[in-house]
Design a protein around this motif. Structure first.
Motif, PDB file in Angstrom:
ATOM      1  N   TRP A 129      18.466  24.577   1.098  1.00  0.00           N
ATOM      2  CA  TRP A 129      19.459  23.593   1.570  1.00  0.00           C
ATOM      3  C   TRP A 129      19.312  22.287   0.781  1.00  0.00           C
ATOM      4  CZ3 TRP A 129      23.240  23.881   5.464  1.00  0.00           C
ATOM      5  CH2 TRP A 129      23.754  22.668   5.941  1.00  0.00           C
ATOM      6  N   ASN A 130      18.066  21.839   0.623  1.00  0.00           N
ATOM      7  CA  ASN A 130      17.823  20.576  -0.094  1.00  0.00           C
ATOM      8  C   ASN A 130      18.261  20.676  -1.557  1.00  0.00           C
ATOM      9  OD1 ASN A 130      16.818  19.191   2.107  1.00  0.00           O
ATOM     10  ND2 ASN A 130      14.694  19.821   1.717  1.00  0.00           N
ATOM     11  N   LYS A 131      18.033  21.826  -2.160  1.00  0.00           N
ATOM     12  CA  LYS A 131      18.431  21.995  -3.566  1.00  0.00           C
ATOM     13  C   LYS A 131      19.953  22.012  -3.695  1.00  0.00           C
ATOM     14  CE  LYS A 131      14.320  24.161  -5.452  1.00  0.00           C
ATOM     15  NZ  LYS A 131      13.565  25.417  -5.462  1.00  0.00           N
ATOM     16  N   LEU A 132      20.620  22.654  -2.750  1.00  0.00           N
ATOM     17  CA  LEU A 132      22.094  22.645  -2.775  1.00  0.00           C
ATOM     18  C   LEU A 132      22.605  21.210  -2.608  1.00  0.00           C
ATOM     19  CD1 LEU A 132      22.815  25.799  -0.574  1.00  0.00           C
ATOM     20  CD2 LEU A 132      23.524  25.525  -2.964  1.00  0.00           C
ATOM     21  N   HIS A 133      21.980  20.478  -1.698  1.00  0.00           N
ATOM     22  CA  HIS A 133      22.381  19.082  -1.467  1.00  0.00           C
ATOM     23  C   HIS A 133      22.191  18.262  -2.743  1.00  0.00           C
ATOM     24  CE1 HIS A 133      22.025  15.110   0.855  1.00  0.00           C
ATOM     25  NE2 HIS A 133      23.277  15.519   0.951  1.00  0.00           N
ATOM     26  N   ALA A 134      21.085  18.537  -3.436  1.00  0.00           N
ATOM     27  CA  ALA A 134      20.767  17.770  -4.653  1.00  0.00           C
ATOM     28  C   ALA A 134      21.791  18.005  -5.769  1.00  0.00           C
ATOM     29  CB  ALA A 134      19.359  18.132  -5.143  1.00  0.00           C
ATOM     30  N   VAL A 135      22.442  19.161  -5.789  1.00  0.00           N
ATOM     31  CA  VAL A 135      23.466  19.392  -6.821  1.00  0.00           C
ATOM     32  C   VAL A 135      24.870  19.040  -6.303  1.00  0.00           C
ATOM     33  CG1 VAL A 135      22.111  21.123  -8.050  1.00  0.00           C
ATOM     34  CG2 VAL A 135      23.760  21.870  -6.294  1.00  0.00           C
ATOM     35  N   THR A 173      28.125  19.351  -0.122  1.00  0.00           N
ATOM     36  CA  THR A 173      28.209  18.512   1.072  1.00  0.00           C
ATOM     37  C   THR A 173      27.855  19.306   2.333  1.00  0.00           C
ATOM     38  OG1 THR A 173      29.997  17.264   0.060  1.00  0.00           O
ATOM     39  CG2 THR A 173      29.795  17.099   2.460  1.00  0.00           C
ATOM     40  N   PRO A 174      26.905  18.819   3.135  1.00  0.00           N
ATOM     41  CA  PRO A 174      26.643  19.498   4.416  1.00  0.00           C
ATOM     42  C   PRO A 174      27.870  19.377   5.315  1.00  0.00           C
ATOM     43  CG  PRO A 174      24.961  17.850   3.920  1.00  0.00           C
ATOM     44  CD  PRO A 174      26.068  17.648   2.944  1.00  0.00           C
ATOM     45  N   ALA A 175      28.253  20.460   5.960  1.00  0.00           N
ATOM     46  CA  ALA A 175      29.424  20.466   6.826  1.00  0.00           C
ATOM     47  C   ALA A 175      29.054  21.135   8.145  1.00  0.00           C
ATOM     48  CB  ALA A 175      30.580  21.202   6.147  1.00  0.00           C
ATOM     49  N   GLY A 176      29.609  20.611   9.230  1.00  0.00           N
ATOM     50  CA  GLY A 176      29.223  21.078  10.560  1.00  0.00           C
ATOM     51  C   GLY A 176      30.227  22.042  11.175  1.00  0.00           C
ATOM     52  N   LEU A 177      29.979  22.346  12.432  1.00  0.00           N
ATOM     53  CA  LEU A 177      30.844  23.286  13.145  1.00  0.00           C
ATOM     54  C   LEU A 177      32.266  22.770  13.278  1.00  0.00           C
ATOM     55  CD1 LEU A 177      28.606  24.465  16.135  1.00  0.00           C
ATOM     56  CD2 LEU A 177      29.167  25.716  14.041  1.00  0.00           C
ATOM     57  N   GLY A 178      32.415  21.444  13.318  1.00  0.00           N
ATOM     58  CA  GLY A 178      33.749  20.859  13.437  1.00  0.00           C
ATOM     59  C   GLY A 178      34.617  21.247  12.255  1.00  0.00           C
ATOM     60  N   ALA A 179      34.121  20.983  11.057  1.00  0.00           N
ATOM     61  CA  ALA A 179      34.876  21.328   9.848  1.00  0.00           C
ATOM     62  C   ALA A 179      35.036  22.848   9.731  1.00  0.00           C
ATOM     63  CB  ALA A 179      34.182  20.776   8.609  1.00  0.00           C
ATOM     64  N   ARG A 180      34.016  23.570  10.136  1.00  0.00           N
ATOM     65  CA  ARG A 180      34.114  25.038  10.083  1.00  0.00           C
ATOM     66  C   ARG A 180      35.305  25.509  10.908  1.00  0.00           C
ATOM     67  NH1 ARG A 180      31.153  29.605   8.787  1.00  0.00           N
ATOM     68  NH2 ARG A 180      30.919  31.172  10.406  1.00  0.00           N
ATOM     69  N   ASP A 181      35.523  24.860  12.055  1.00  0.00           N
ATOM     70  CA  ASP A 181      36.628  25.280  12.922  1.00  0.00           C
ATOM     71  C   ASP A 181      37.995  24.901  12.345  1.00  0.00           C
ATOM     72  OD1 ASP A 181      37.464  26.571  15.338  1.00  0.00           O
ATOM     73  OD2 ASP A 181      38.021  24.598  16.100  1.00  0.00           O
ATOM     74  N   THR A 182      38.143  23.689  11.810  1.00  0.00           N
ATOM     75  CA  THR A 182      39.451  23.329  11.244  1.00  0.00           C
ATOM     76  C   THR A 182      39.741  24.139   9.978  1.00  0.00           C
ATOM     77  OG1 THR A 182      38.387  21.376  10.232  1.00  0.00           O
ATOM     78  CG2 THR A 182      39.674  21.012  12.235  1.00  0.00           C
ATOM     79  N   ASN A 208      17.170  23.075  11.775  1.00  0.00           N
ATOM     80  CA  ASN A 208      17.427  22.088  12.829  1.00  0.00           C
ATOM     81  C   ASN A 208      16.917  20.692  12.469  1.00  0.00           C
ATOM     82  OD1 ASN A 208      16.641  20.669  15.572  1.00  0.00           O
ATOM     83  ND2 ASN A 208      18.269  22.132  16.003  1.00  0.00           N
ATOM     84  N   GLN A 209      15.687  20.624  11.978  1.00  0.00           N
ATOM     85  CA  GLN A 209      15.108  19.311  11.670  1.00  0.00           C
ATOM     86  C   GLN A 209      15.874  18.625  10.532  1.00  0.00           C
ATOM     87  OE1 GLN A 209      12.839  17.753  13.594  1.00  0.00           O
ATOM     88  NE2 GLN A 209      13.421  15.997  12.315  1.00  0.00           N
ATOM     89  N   ILE A 210      16.295  19.415   9.561  1.00  0.00           N
ATOM     90  CA  ILE A 210      17.054  18.858   8.430  1.00  0.00           C
ATOM     91  C   ILE A 210      18.369  18.258   8.922  1.00  0.00           C
ATOM     92  CG2 ILE A 210      18.474  19.563   6.454  1.00  0.00           C
ATOM     93  CD1 ILE A 210      16.237  20.512   5.167  1.00  0.00           C
ATOM     94  N   HIS A 211      19.047  18.949   9.835  1.00  0.00           N
ATOM     95  CA  HIS A 211      20.297  18.396  10.362  1.00  0.00           C
ATOM     96  C   HIS A 211      20.031  17.044  11.013  1.00  0.00           C
ATOM     97  CE1 HIS A 211      21.920  22.197   9.390  1.00  0.00           C
ATOM     98  NE2 HIS A 211      21.499  22.849  10.446  1.00  0.00           N
ATOM     99  N   ARG A 212      18.958  16.969  11.775  1.00  0.00           N
ATOM    100  CA  ARG A 212      18.624  15.714  12.455  1.00  0.00           C
ATOM    101  C   ARG A 212      18.281  14.628  11.442  1.00  0.00           C
ATOM    102  NH1 ARG A 212      18.072  16.101  17.774  1.00  0.00           N
ATOM    103  NH2 ARG A 212      18.587  18.166  18.590  1.00  0.00           N
ATOM    104  N   ASP A 213      17.526  15.021  10.411  1.00  0.00           N
ATOM    105  CA  ASP A 213      17.167  14.050   9.369  1.00  0.00           C
ATOM    106  C   ASP A 213      18.420  13.536   8.653  1.00  0.00           C
ATOM    107  OD1 ASP A 213      14.574  14.539  10.063  1.00  0.00           O
ATOM    108  OD2 ASP A 213      14.107  15.775   8.302  1.00  0.00           O
ATOM    109  N   MET A 214      19.457  14.373   8.595  1.00  0.00           N
ATOM    110  CA  MET A 214      20.692  13.963   7.920  1.00  0.00           C
ATOM    111  C   MET A 214      21.662  13.302   8.895  1.00  0.00           C
ATOM    112  SD  MET A 214      21.331  17.216   5.418  1.00  0.00           S
ATOM    113  CE  MET A 214      21.827  16.478   3.873  1.00  0.00           C
ATOM    114  N   ASN A 215      21.157  12.918  10.071  1.00  0.00           N
ATOM    115  CA  ASN A 215      21.962  12.201  11.067  1.00  0.00           C
ATOM    116  C   ASN A 215      23.164  12.991  11.577  1.00  0.00           C
ATOM    117  OD1 ASN A 215      20.426   9.810  11.161  1.00  0.00           O
ATOM    118  ND2 ASN A 215      21.307   9.225   9.172  1.00  0.00           N
ATOM    119  N   HIS A 266      28.997  17.506  13.102  1.00  0.00           N
ATOM    120  CA  HIS A 266      29.348  16.883  11.823  1.00  0.00           C
ATOM    121  C   HIS A 266      28.213  15.961  11.408  1.00  0.00           C
ATOM    122  CE1 HIS A 266      30.183  13.036  13.745  1.00  0.00           C
ATOM    123  NE2 HIS A 266      30.913  13.671  14.652  1.00  0.00           N
ATOM    124  N   TYR A 267      28.271  15.478  10.190  1.00  0.00           N
ATOM    125  CA  TYR A 267      27.227  14.597   9.659  1.00  0.00           C
ATOM    126  C   TYR A 267      27.778  13.191   9.425  1.00  0.00           C
ATOM    127  CZ  TYR A 267      25.043  19.127   8.735  1.00  0.00           C
ATOM    128  OH  TYR A 267      24.527  20.388   8.854  1.00  0.00           O
TER     129      TYR A 267
END
Lengths: 362, 129
Positions: free
Chosen positions: A208-214, A217-226, A7-14, A28-29
Motif C-alpha cells: 500500500w505504501n509503495k503504491l501511495h509513493a508512486v 490515491t487511497p480511496a474509501g468505500l464512499g468513492a467505491r460506491d459512487t 486498518n492502522q494505515i487508514h487511521r494514519d492517513m486520517n 474516505h480520506y
C-alpha cells in the motif's frame, strides 16, 4: 469490529472510519469526490480485504461448481480465467454474487462479499457434504486484497512490483495470473481499467505504501460506491438479495437456461414469472435519488413494489442517478416519478452503465 | 474544531448570526459538514415562508446522506443563498461563509435560548466521546 491488515494505515492517513457490516472500514480520506475523480482520471486504490477468498480444492472441483453456482464454469478454460456469477438458493434467490478464478482443475478460488462470507461458507460446506464430500473448502483469512483502479492503475502497479509488467500486460479483462507472492487479476468494481491484487496480509502495508509513493490515491468505500453505481454494477444487499432473482436484478446475462446442466435454483428460475427488471434512472428535477425511494410508473400493477435499489450523486455526470426495480414493460426514455420526501420528482428511465472508462455513456 | 465565538448555535448543528438590520443568517457548522462529507445538493425554504422554531425548513445532501436543517428561530424567510445551488461544495470549503438562508425573527429574545460557542463545543464533545 473486524479489522483488515491495513486498518492502522487508514487511521494514519486520517481516514474517516465507519462500521461496514462487522468491519471497521475507511469511508474516505478527506474528500470522496476527489477520490472518485482520481480513479476516473488517474489511479486510486481500495482496501477490499474485508472480502473473503474461499478456495475449493480437490478432485472434481469443477463438477461441484457446475452445480453450486448459476453461471457456467465450463466457460473457464484457460488457467487464471475469472467468471462473475450468482450463487442461488433452491428458490432462485441470490445468496451472493462472486467471482470464481480457475487456477487448476483441482483448485478454484471464489471471492465473496464480506457481509455474506460466513453464510456463504456454511452453504458451500453443506452442499459439498451433499454433493462431493471429498472436496476441501478453505476460507483464506490471512490474505489482503487491494484494488488498484483507473486509467493509470496498471502502469503504477508495474512501477511497484518490479518485473510484473511482462507477466500481466497481456492479461485481458477477467484474466489473472500469479506473480511472486501476488495474485493479480484484471478485474474491478469501478468501470475503469486496473487490477485487483490478492497478497499475504503481512505484505499489505508495504505494498500500500509503495503504491501511495508512486501516486496512487487511497480511496474509501464512499468513492467505491459512487464509482460502481456509475458503472452500473450491482451491490449485494441493496440491488439484490435472497428475496430477488437474477432476472429482476439485471443479471440475466450471467444465466444460461438453455444449457442442459442443472444447477441450484435452476428449476425455480424456469417456473418464475418475471415482472420486474433493474433499470437506470436519471433525475430530471433538482434533488437527490436515494435507496428505497418509491417510483411511480404507468404500469403499477400486481402490487409489486417499484423502488430505487441504489441511488445517489454521480460526480461524472454531475446529476443524480439510480438503479431501480421497475416493471419489465417500461421502456428506456419513459418518464417516471420518484417520491423524494414529500415531493414527486421527475426522472427518466435510462440504460446503464452510466459511465465507462472515464466517459459518460448517457 | 473551528467554532467562531461571535455566532450562536443549535444542538442540530446550525449556526446563527445576528445582522445589523435585525435579520439572522443561518448555516451549518464545521462539525456538521465534516460529518456529512462532500455536499452535492441544497434545498432552500421559499422566500416569504413563515417558520416556527425547530421546524424542518431546508435540506443539505452530501454524497453520503441527506440532512434536515431546522429553523433556529421563529420568523419569515427573507433571502436564500442561491449560489450554493451550483456550488454546494462551498459549504465544505467554508461553512461559516456559505450561509443557507436569512430570517426576519418574530422575537429576537429567542436568540438568548441558543447555544454560545462554548456550550456548542460541549455538545460536540459529548457526541464524539
Amino acid at each position: 469490529m473486524k479489522k483488515t491488515p491495513l486498518n492502522q494505515i487508514h487511521r494514519d492517513m486520517n481516514a474517516r472510519m465507519v462500521p461496514f457490516g462487522d468491519w471497521d472500514m475507511p469511508l474516505h480520506y478527506g474528500s470522496q469526490l476527489d477520490e472518485h475523480q482520481k480513479v476516473r482520471s488517474d489511479a486510486g486504490m481500495f482496501d477490499v480485504s474485508h472480502m473473503l477468498a474461499v478456495d475449493i480444492r480437490g478432485e472434481g472441483a469443477r463438477n461441484f461448481l457446475l452445480n453450486l453456482v448459476a453461471n457456467n464454469v465450463t466457460k473457464l478454460v484457460q488457467p487464471g480465467k475469472a467468471l462473475y456469477t450468482c450463487m442461488l438458493n433452491e428458490q432462485g434467490g441470490i445468496i451472493d454474487d462472486l467471482i470464481i478464478y480457475f487456477l487448476t482443475e483441482s483448485w478454484f478460488r471464489m471471492v465473496v462479499n464480506a457481509g455474506t462470507a460466513d453464510k456463504d461458507v456454511a452453504w458451500i460446506r453443506t452442499k459439498r457434504d451433499e454433493l462431493m464430500p471429498g472436496l476441501e473448502i478453505i476460507p483464506q483469512f490471512n490474505l489482503a486484497m487491494i484494488a488498484v483502479q483507473g486509467p493509470n492503475a496498471r502502469a503504477k502497479l508495474w512501477q511497484v512490483i518490479i518485473g510484473s509488467q511482462a507477466a500481466t500486460e497481456n492479461l485481458k479483462l477477467f484474466q489473472s495470473t500469479v506473480f511472486d507472492k501476488y495474485f493479480i487479476a484484471r478485474t474491478g468494481y469501478t468501470g475503469e481499467d486496473g487490477f485487483e491484487i490478492i497478497l499475504p496480509a503481512d505484505n499489505a502495508e508495504d505494498f500500500w505504501n509503495k503504491l501511495h509513493a508512486v501516486g496512487v490515491t487511497p480511496a474509501g468505500l464512499g468513492a467505491r460506491d459512487t464509482l460502481r453505481l456509475e458503472a452500473g454494477m450491482n451491490l449485494y444487499g441493496q440491488d439484490m438479495d435472497e428475496t430477488t432473482n437474477p432476472f429482476e436484478s439485471g443479471l440475466t446475462w450471467t444465466i444460461d437456461l438453455k444449457d442442459p446442466r442443472d444447477f441450484i435454483g435452476k428449476k425455480a428460475l424456469l417456473e418464475m414469472p418475471i415482472r420486474q427488471q433493474l433499470f437506470g434512472l436519471l433525475l430530471e428535477d433538482r434533488g437527490m435519488l436515494r435507496n428505497h425511494q418509491e417510483v411511480f410508473t404507468r404500469y403499477n400493477e400486481n402490487g409489486d413494489k417499484n423502488q430505487i435499489t441504489s441511488g445517489g450523486f454521480s460526480p461524472t455526470l454531475n446529476r443524480s442517478i439510480a438503479l431501480a426495480r421497475l416493471p419489465s414493460k417500461i421502456t428506456i426514455g419513459d418518464e417516471v416519478q420518484v417520491l423524494v420526501r414529500d415531493k414527486k420528482l421527475r426522472a427518466s428511465v435510462s440504460k446503464y452503465p452510466f459511465v465507462r472508462n472515464g466517459k459518460s455513456l448517457i | 474544531m473551528h467554532i467562531p465565538s461571535h455566532l450562536k448555535y443549535t444542538k442540530s448543528h446550525e449556526w446563527i448570526r445576528l445582522e445589523i438590520d435585525g435579520t439572522v443568517t443561518i448555516g451549518i457548522s464545521q462539525h456538521a459538514q465534516e460529518l456529512l462529507g462532500d455536499m452535492v445538493f441544497v434545498e432552500y425554504p421559499k422566500i416569504g415562508r413563515k417558520l416556527k422554531q425547530g421546524e424542518e425548513c431546508a435540506v443539505v445532501e452530501s454524497v453520503k446522506a441527506a440532512a434536515d436543517v431546522y429553523a433556529p428561530m421563529t420568523g419569515e424567510v427573507t433571502e436564500v443563498n442561491s449560489e450554493l445551488e451550483s456550488e454546494p461544495e462551498k459549504i465544505n470549503q467554508d461553512p461559516y461563509a456559505a450561509w443557507l438562508f436569512k430570517l426576519k425573527p418574530a422575537d429576537l429574545n429567542e436568540l438568548n435560548e441558543l447555544l454560545d460557542a462554548a456550550a456548542y463545543q460541549r455538545i460536540i464533545e459529548s457526541e464524539i466521546h
